[in-house]
Structure formats: structure tokens, C-alpha cells
Design an enzyme around this catalytic site. Sequence first.
Site, mmCIF file in Angstrom:
data_model
loop_
_atom_site.group_PDB
_atom_site.id
_atom_site.type_symbol
_atom_site.label_atom_id
_atom_site.label_comp_id
_atom_site.label_asym_id
_atom_site.label_seq_id
_atom_site.Cartn_x
_atom_site.Cartn_y
_atom_site.Cartn_z
ATOM 1 C CB SER A 264 -36.429 41.247 27.394
ATOM 2 O OG SER A 264 -36.693 41.398 28.768
ATOM 3 C CB SER A 265 -37.710 45.905 27.965
ATOM 4 O OG SER A 265 -38.349 47.156 28.024
#
Length: 357
Positions: A138-139
Site C-alpha cells: 500500500s503506502s
Amino acid sequence: MRFLSTIFTSALALCGLTAAASLQQVTSFGANTSGTKMYIYVPDKLATNPAIIVAIHYCSGTASAYYSGTPYATLAEQYGFIVIYPESPYSGTCWDVSSTAALTHNGGADSNSIVNMVSYTLDKYNGDKSRVFVTGTSSGAMMTNVLAATYPDVFAAGIAYAGVPATCFYTGTVDGWNSTCSQGQLNLTQQYWANAALAAYPGYTGPRPRMRIHHGTADTTLYPQNYYETIKQWTGVFGYSTTPSATYPNTPRSPYTRYVFGPNVEGVLGEGITHNIDIFGDADMQWFGFTCECQPNGFEHHDYDKWTNIHFYHYDERSGYHNRWSRSSTLCSMRWNWMDGCDHVCKPVHVPETKRL
């Protein structure tokens, strides 16, 4: 046949490791303008000149959560590499992949702090500078792509699990959120994305990291269009077509499909998979060069007319085929290295004297 079975058992025993190390924080590792925290996992039986994997957590995550929820520490015990787990300093614990500083080589911000963690680890543990890898979710996958673009001289390969292309999240602010990017509203050219990655380190002409991009088709946090935009970015950097040269259904397992665009870029797309994407540790080890897709890894034995044939396997990534070559011998008294199929030596194994019958 019995003596080779003994070799296999002995080699595995020599390579076997037990986990007793723990996650440790490092408070002083060099310049750290963003205040990013560093945690490290050093296996009990550390390899000589160990490789390094940087494993980067998701939004709302922590270094400890990513350490506990991913297989890299366990794999470090098996392969002897070090794992660095950075931790974001921001509320919500997403990474800064949106500021000019983060998206620029030696610009400061989180990306530079993470690279300084790598430098510290290489120096302290006599690490192998040619085997530094990065992965994240994700991030953390966004940061993986950012690091691959801004510090291609540091990382040999990257694996991004459900991220976006480097610079896609740009807002001009620190730790900003870009809904246009997250919702997959950008559909830009391959050249645009390639230029964005290349501009992160102006003037650099050296080698760039191999990239494998994972995503799910049902991701409603970072929409699946981001997979296609990221594939455009890295195929553009390496001069590949966006049309895969090979497709492998149910790989690493159903419902994922692996797409090969060239030796340095692959995609793995999960049909119906949400943002809660699977991490494939064994496949990651293959991409990072700790293992290969060769079967078997090492050597096998056959007796033909009382001769011993040792078959070595090599996986050709360009063709997708397994090549094999043989050596016929009575073995006599020799020392062989137990190989994993990619020319990575695990331990030297002594083959006792055997006589030609």
C-alpha cells in the site's frame, strides 16, 4: 543413490536456521530530517556480506506490525539476510510520497532517511551493496516505487504490493493524499510515467532495479488502474512493450496471474483480490535472487552404464525455459558446492569418495 540422499540431508541441515533474534530499534543511523524511525532484524546466523531487504509498512501500520505480519524475518533466518523495517513518523503513519523532497534524489524526507538506514546497515554488517532490495504494501508499495526511482543506484530490485507509480501521489505537500491518483483517474502514456521516474534522479545513467508489481482487480483503496500505470512506468524505463511476452495463470497461485514484460519487469494481478493483498514470500525470494524457479535446486543423480550424471539447471528469464547441462563423472573425491539453482552457494558440501562400478 544413497550417498546423494545423504548429501541432500546434510546440505539442508547445514542451511537450517532457528529463529531467536528479535526486532530492534536503531536510534542513530545518519541524517534523518523527517524523523523516520528505523527498526532492524538481524538473523542469528548472518550470512557473510549479507543482503538487505527493506520492508515498508502500509498506512496505519508500524514497523512491528509489518515485522509480525510478513514472512521476511522468517525468511531472513533461512537465507541470512538483514531486514530493515522503517516506520513512518506521521499521524496515520502513511509515507511521504507526495512532496518534492521525497520524490528527488538526495532531496531529504522519508526516502532519504530510508536510504541512510541502508548505508548504516551496509557499513555496520559488511553488507553486499549489490544485493539491496525493497518491498512494501500500500503506502509502503508507493514508497517502494519512489525509492526505485529516486535511488536506482542503491536498490537492485523492488516488489510493490498494491501501490501506485512513483510521482503519482504528488501534491507538493508532506504526507499528502492524492485522490485523483488513488481512485485510478490517471491514464497517462508510458513515456510520461517513464520520464517521471527518470527525472527523480537527473543525469543518472547506471543500472536500475528490477521491478515486480502486484495488485488486485477489486482494490477500491488504490484502484487497479494504478497497476497498469505502474506497469507503464517500469516498462517504459526499460524500453519494454506494455504487452506481456509471457503469461502464467494461477501463479504464484489462483486467482493470481503472473505477466512477464521482460527480464526486469513483471506484474502479478489477482482476480477479485481487494486491497487486502497476499504477500508471496517464496516468490519474493526468487525475484530477489535468493532462489530460482529451477527444479530441482541443486543437483540430481542418475546412473547410466555405471556413470554418474550430475544435471545442473538454469532458468532463462528471457525465454522462460529451464536449461540443463550435465557432467558425467565417477565423482571420486570431490568438493561440490550445494547450489540453489541461481549460483548462490549455501554451504560447501563434501562428497565422499565413490568408485566407478
